[in-house]
Design a protein around this motif. Structure first.
Motif, mmCIF file in Angstrom:
data_model
loop_
_atom_site.group_PDB
_atom_site.id
_atom_site.type_symbol
_atom_site.label_atom_id
_atom_site.label_comp_id
_atom_site.label_asym_id
_atom_site.label_seq_id
_atom_site.Cartn_x
_atom_site.Cartn_y
_atom_site.Cartn_z
ATOM 1 N N SER A 67 5.664 -1.421 8.795
ATOM 2 C CA SER A 67 5.368 -1.122 10.206
ATOM 3 C C SER A 67 3.886 -1.341 10.482
ATOM 4 N N SER A 68 3.020 -0.742 9.649
ATOM 5 C CA SER A 68 1.588 -1.034 9.720
ATOM 6 C C SER A 68 1.073 -1.149 8.297
ATOM 7 N N GLN A 69 0.294 -2.199 8.034
ATOM 8 C CA GLN A 69 -0.228 -2.364 6.676
ATOM 9 C C GLN A 69 -1.720 -2.078 6.614
ATOM 10 N N LYS A 70 -2.188 -1.293 7.605
ATOM 11 C CA LYS A 70 -3.581 -0.897 7.628
ATOM 12 C C LYS A 70 -3.817 0.149 6.532
ATOM 13 N N ARG A 71 -4.916 0.017 5.795
ATOM 14 C CA ARG A 71 -5.234 0.978 4.735
ATOM 15 C C ARG A 71 -6.104 2.097 5.298
ATOM 16 N N PRO A 72 -6.031 3.324 4.772
ATOM 17 C CA PRO A 72 -4.990 3.728 3.818
ATOM 18 C C PRO A 72 -3.619 3.793 4.490
ATOM 19 N N PHE A 73 -2.575 3.460 3.727
ATOM 20 C CA PHE A 73 -1.215 3.515 4.274
ATOM 21 C C PHE A 73 -0.890 4.943 4.695
ATOM 22 N N ILE A 74 -0.084 5.070 5.743
ATOM 23 C CA ILE A 74 0.332 6.405 6.189
ATOM 24 C C ILE A 74 1.171 7.082 5.106
ATOM 25 N N ASP A 75 1.977 6.288 4.402
ATOM 26 C CA ASP A 75 2.782 6.805 3.291
ATOM 27 C C ASP A 75 1.856 7.020 2.088
ATOM 28 N N LEU A 76 1.617 8.282 1.758
ATOM 29 C CA LEU A 76 0.632 8.604 0.720
ATOM 30 C C LEU A 76 1.029 8.084 -0.658
ATOM 31 N N THR A 77 2.335 8.095 -0.947
ATOM 32 C CA THR A 77 2.778 7.580 -2.251
ATOM 33 C C THR A 77 2.542 6.070 -2.330
ATOM 34 N N ALA A 78 2.800 5.383 -1.229
ATOM 35 C CA ALA A 78 2.551 3.934 -1.199
ATOM 36 C C ALA A 78 1.066 3.658 -1.410
ATOM 37 N N GLU A 79 0.244 4.473 -0.781
ATOM 38 C CA GLU A 79 -1.203 4.316 -0.931
ATOM 39 C C GLU A 79 -1.622 4.580 -2.386
ATOM 40 N N GLN A 80 -1.041 5.636 -2.968
ATOM 41 C CA GLN A 80 -1.377 6.008 -4.342
ATOM 42 C C GLN A 80 -0.955 4.905 -5.331
ATOM 43 N N MET A 81 0.244 4.349 -5.139
ATOM 44 C CA MET A 81 0.721 3.317 -6.069
ATOM 45 C C MET A 81 -0.073 2.027 -5.896
ATOM 46 N N THR A 82 -0.494 1.746 -4.663
ATOM 47 C CA THR A 82 -1.305 0.545 -4.427
ATOM 48 C C THR A 82 -2.691 0.733 -5.036
ATOM 49 N N SER A 83 -3.282 1.926 -4.843
ATOM 50 C CA SER A 83 -4.612 2.109 -5.454
ATOM 51 C C SER A 83 -4.532 2.117 -6.966
ATOM 52 N N ALA A 84 -3.421 2.614 -7.526
ATOM 53 C CA ALA A 84 -3.271 2.567 -8.989
ATOM 54 C C ALA A 84 -3.287 1.111 -9.458
ATOM 55 N N LEU A 85 -2.578 0.256 -8.729
ATOM 56 C CA LEU A 85 -2.548 -1.167 -9.119
ATOM 57 C C LEU A 85 -3.933 -1.799 -8.938
ATOM 58 N N GLU A 86 -4.625 -1.410 -7.877
ATOM 59 C CA GLU A 86 -5.985 -1.926 -7.668
ATOM 60 C C GLU A 86 -6.889 -1.568 -8.840
ATOM 61 N N GLY A 87 -6.797 -0.295 -9.258
ATOM 62 C CA GLY A 87 -7.615 0.157 -10.385
ATOM 63 C C GLY A 87 -7.260 -0.588 -11.668
ATOM 64 N N ASN A 88 -5.960 -0.742 -11.915
ATOM 65 C CA ASN A 88 -5.523 -1.435 -13.131
ATOM 66 C C ASN A 88 -5.979 -2.899 -13.140
ATOM 67 N N CYS A 89 -5.848 -3.561 -12.011
ATOM 68 C CA CYS A 89 -6.227 -4.977 -11.948
ATOM 69 C C CYS A 89 -7.736 -5.137 -12.119
#
Lengths: 464, 197
Positions: A67-89
């Motif tokens: 619906s909106s892909q503006k960061r941070p995502f409204i869905d906190l879990t989605a934001e958390q999983m995306t930041s985890a991947l950012e950190g890992n990469c």
């Protein structure tokens, strides 16, 4: 005389392990946010390094909101999983395409962006923690879906321990009739060979019908190999493949492209290659196809009735009776998207049906482009306007309602006409939700009619 | 890790063909960065729909051997499905057939999957339904599955069997072992060097 599968396998085989499995070098590793965090953790805990970080690319697709892909995502879990991947990469030096980051406009479903960016090339071995990795076989690669422990193995060693597969050639002949698409072909193949008919096999899709298909169409076919039990599926690379790749960002450029084409031609199956099995399919007999049950092998042609003795569990769950047609079934939701059918050509075929028409008032209809690049290309052609004028929601890129890990879900017993790949119980987010798989054009027709119809009738009468 | 030659314990009969990994572990439970707690969500939607589901049945609590039918674990490659089963306490699965990805994912967790004929599976499931307390003995080395007076011959690919017997079911160490050989293969592939002359 060898198949592409054997040539690619042999070129990437490091050695035979004590277990009898082959240690296979992985040429391209694709990573997404849902099946990788535990793998990165294991690599970290063991103190391993990633020896080939330039051979892994990551994106976010499964959980990202559309619906909106503006960061941070409204869905906190989605934001958390995306930041985890950012950190890992960041930690391991891997390129990531995620909204809000560098190159974020390359984000999309992992199986859409790999070919789109020219990362996917003939003769490669490709692995990703996602069963639809078979999609990449459309360009003549051998591509496997893997689990998270194997994601760890690829990160740490760039290798997998695998057993070789047998090869079944699926020869498709005959011209597809208008209104019949690649999706109908693969649903027909799965219906005929069964949802576990491909276990132990790689499927080589061949024959004049496949050779005449675009890369997008070949991707739809290879994508659903796993729904037939085959872990990998591929099409031999040809001029269509080379034309698709030329000029793409990660494809070889200039003189190197010419040398690549020479190698790609050699890696294709030899004319006299031997196969473990050969199956022939007549494409001219295929009708627009719709699933009625709870696995992708349970389908009928649009004017065909469900078998009288069909699986009672599937009939009961779906609310159908044996001997009844699927045509005329009222739908609540229409979903166009996914790694099976979320590419530009899919949206174009759906838009041809939708143009000048309205979505039925009781239907929620959404179009979820497979990648941000698909979304931009569609907008440049005015497709977004055709869809939104008709009453479709025009979303950001991601997996969305194919597997319902984000807020795009069915509710209760809703019936969804879906261009995705799985009609499993509960797949689209409601434990009692019901999925009817079909081509994007058929989904568009169902959205407009409010029920399952034969898209060919709409293609014939063009609205004023 | 350790060699796995046999698993013995109580059984859990789970009937149904084509039980996919979305059924085993619905996608909403993949919204996490660890596998922790997945054992609480096995077949969550199926259990809600069927109060008599074997995973809800107290008679099967503590079972370590799962007995399933055809094409178990098809669909999504999510390791969350076998992770959930392993964390629940399942140590071996005997079934008519398995999807390839599920079977591979289970093996690297040290959870062997053996196949047997539909008749043998039905006999095992029926026995477990009659006598939930009975102990099943699954021999990885011989493939013989014994429960009371019932003896069933099950199969496993020989390479995989040997991997369990010799403590090599998790291949990571082997894959990391020959870095020079891996590099030699990489160097031989024309696309790794960008098709340079």
């Amino acid at each position: 005389m060898h198949t592409l599968f054997h040539k690619v396998w042999n070129a990437h085989a490091v050695r035979t392990l004590a277990s009898g499995q082959t240690q296979l070098f992985v040429g391209l590793h694709l990573v997404h946010e849902v099946t990788s965090p535990q793998a990165f953790d294991m690599v970290r805990q063991h103190g391993w390094r990633v020896p080939y970080p330039e051979r892994t690319f990551a994106t976010v697709d499964h959980i990202v909101p559309t619906s909106s892909q503006k960061r941070p995502f409204i869905d906190l879990t989605a934001e958390q999983m995306t930041s985890a991947l950012e950190g890992n990469c960041r930690e391991f030096g891997i390129t990531l395409y995620a909204p809000g980051g560098d190159g974020g406009d390359n984000q999309g479903i992992v199986h859409v962006i790999g070919p789109e960016l020219g990362l996917t090339q003939p003769g490669m071995t490709i692995a990703c923690g996602d069963s639809h990795t078979s999609t990449h076989g459309a360009l003549g690669a051998i591509a496997f879906g893997i689990g998270t422990s194997q994601v760890r193995d690829v990160l740490a060693s760039q290798c997998l321990a695998l057993d070789p597969l047998k090869v079944r050639r699926i020869e498709v002949t005959g011209r597809l009739r208008p209104g019949v698409f690649a999706k109908d072909v693969i649903l027909t193949i799965i219906r005929r060979l069964g949802v576990n008919g491909g276990v132990g096999f790689a499927y080589e899709y061949a024959g004049p019908t496949i050779e005449g298909m675009t890369i997008d169409e070949r991707m739809t076919i290879c994508n659903m190999s796993i729904e037939g039990g085959a872990r990998a599926g591929y099409v031999n690379p040809d001029d269509t493949t080379f034309a698709f790749l030329e000029g793409r960002r990660f494809a070889p450029q200039g003189a190197a492209f010419g040398r690549a084409v020479e190698w790609w031609r050699q890696i294709a199956s030899d004319a006299g290659a031997t196969y473990d099995d050969v199956v022939t399919i007549d494409a001219s007999a295929i009708e627009p196809t719709v699933t009625w049950g709870i696995n992708p092998g349970q389908s009928v042609g649009i004017h065909e009735s469900i078998a009288a003795n069909a699986d009672p569990e599937a009939l009961a769950f779906m609310g159908f009776s044996g001997g009844a047609p699927v045509e005329g079934t009222r739908i609540d939701v229409a979903f166009i998207g996914s790694c099976t059918n979320g590419r530009l050509s899919d949206l174009e075929e759906a838009a041809k049906v939708v143009r000048g028409r309205r979505v039925a008032s009781h239907v929620q209809a959404l179009v979820v482009p497979g990648s941000q690049a698909v979304r931009r290309a569609a907008e440049a052609r005015g497709l977004d306007e055709i869809f939104t004028k008709a009453g479709f929601e025009w979303r950001g890129a991601g997996c969305s309602m194919c597997l319902a890990m984000n807020p795009d879900k069915l509710e209760g017993q809703q019936v969804c006409a879906s261009s995705s790949n799985r009609n499993f119980k509960g797949r689209q987010g409601s434990p009692t939700g019901r999925t009817l798989l079909m081509s994007p054009a058929m989904v568009a027709a169902a959205a407009v009619a409010g029920e399952v119809v034969d898209v060919r009738e709409m293609l014939e009468e063009v609205p004023a | 890790m350790a060699a796995i030659t046999a698993v013995a314990g109580r059984g859990l009969p789970l009937r149904g063909a084509d039980l996919d990994t979305d059924r085993i572990m619905p996608a909403r439970f993949l919204r996490a960065v660890t596998f922790e707690g997945l054992e609480h969500h096995l077949f969550e939607d199926d259990r809600a729909a069927d109060p008599a589901h074997p995973f809800s049945d107290p008679r099967y609590r503590g079972a370590t051997v799962l007995v399933v039918n055809r094409n178990f674990g098809c669909g999504s490659s999510r390791e969350h499905a076998p992770q959930g089963l392993a964390r629940y306490g399942i140590k071996a699965i005997v079934g008519e057939s398995f999807s390839e990805i599920f079977l591979g994912n289970s093996s690297v967790l040290g959870m062997p999957c053996l196949t047997a004929s539909p008749e043998s599976i039905d006999a095992l499931q029926s026995l477990l339904e009659r006598e939930p307390q009975i102990v099943i003995d699954v021999r990885v080395d011989t493939g013989v599955v014994t429960a009371g007076d019932l003896h069933v011959q099950a199969q496993m690919p020989p390479g995989m069997r040997d991997a369990f017997l010799t403590d090599q079911w998790n291949p990571t160490a082997m894959l990391l072992d020959r870095y020079e050989q891996v590099r030699a293969v990489a160097t031989s592939l024309p696309y790794i060097s960008g098709f340079q002359e």
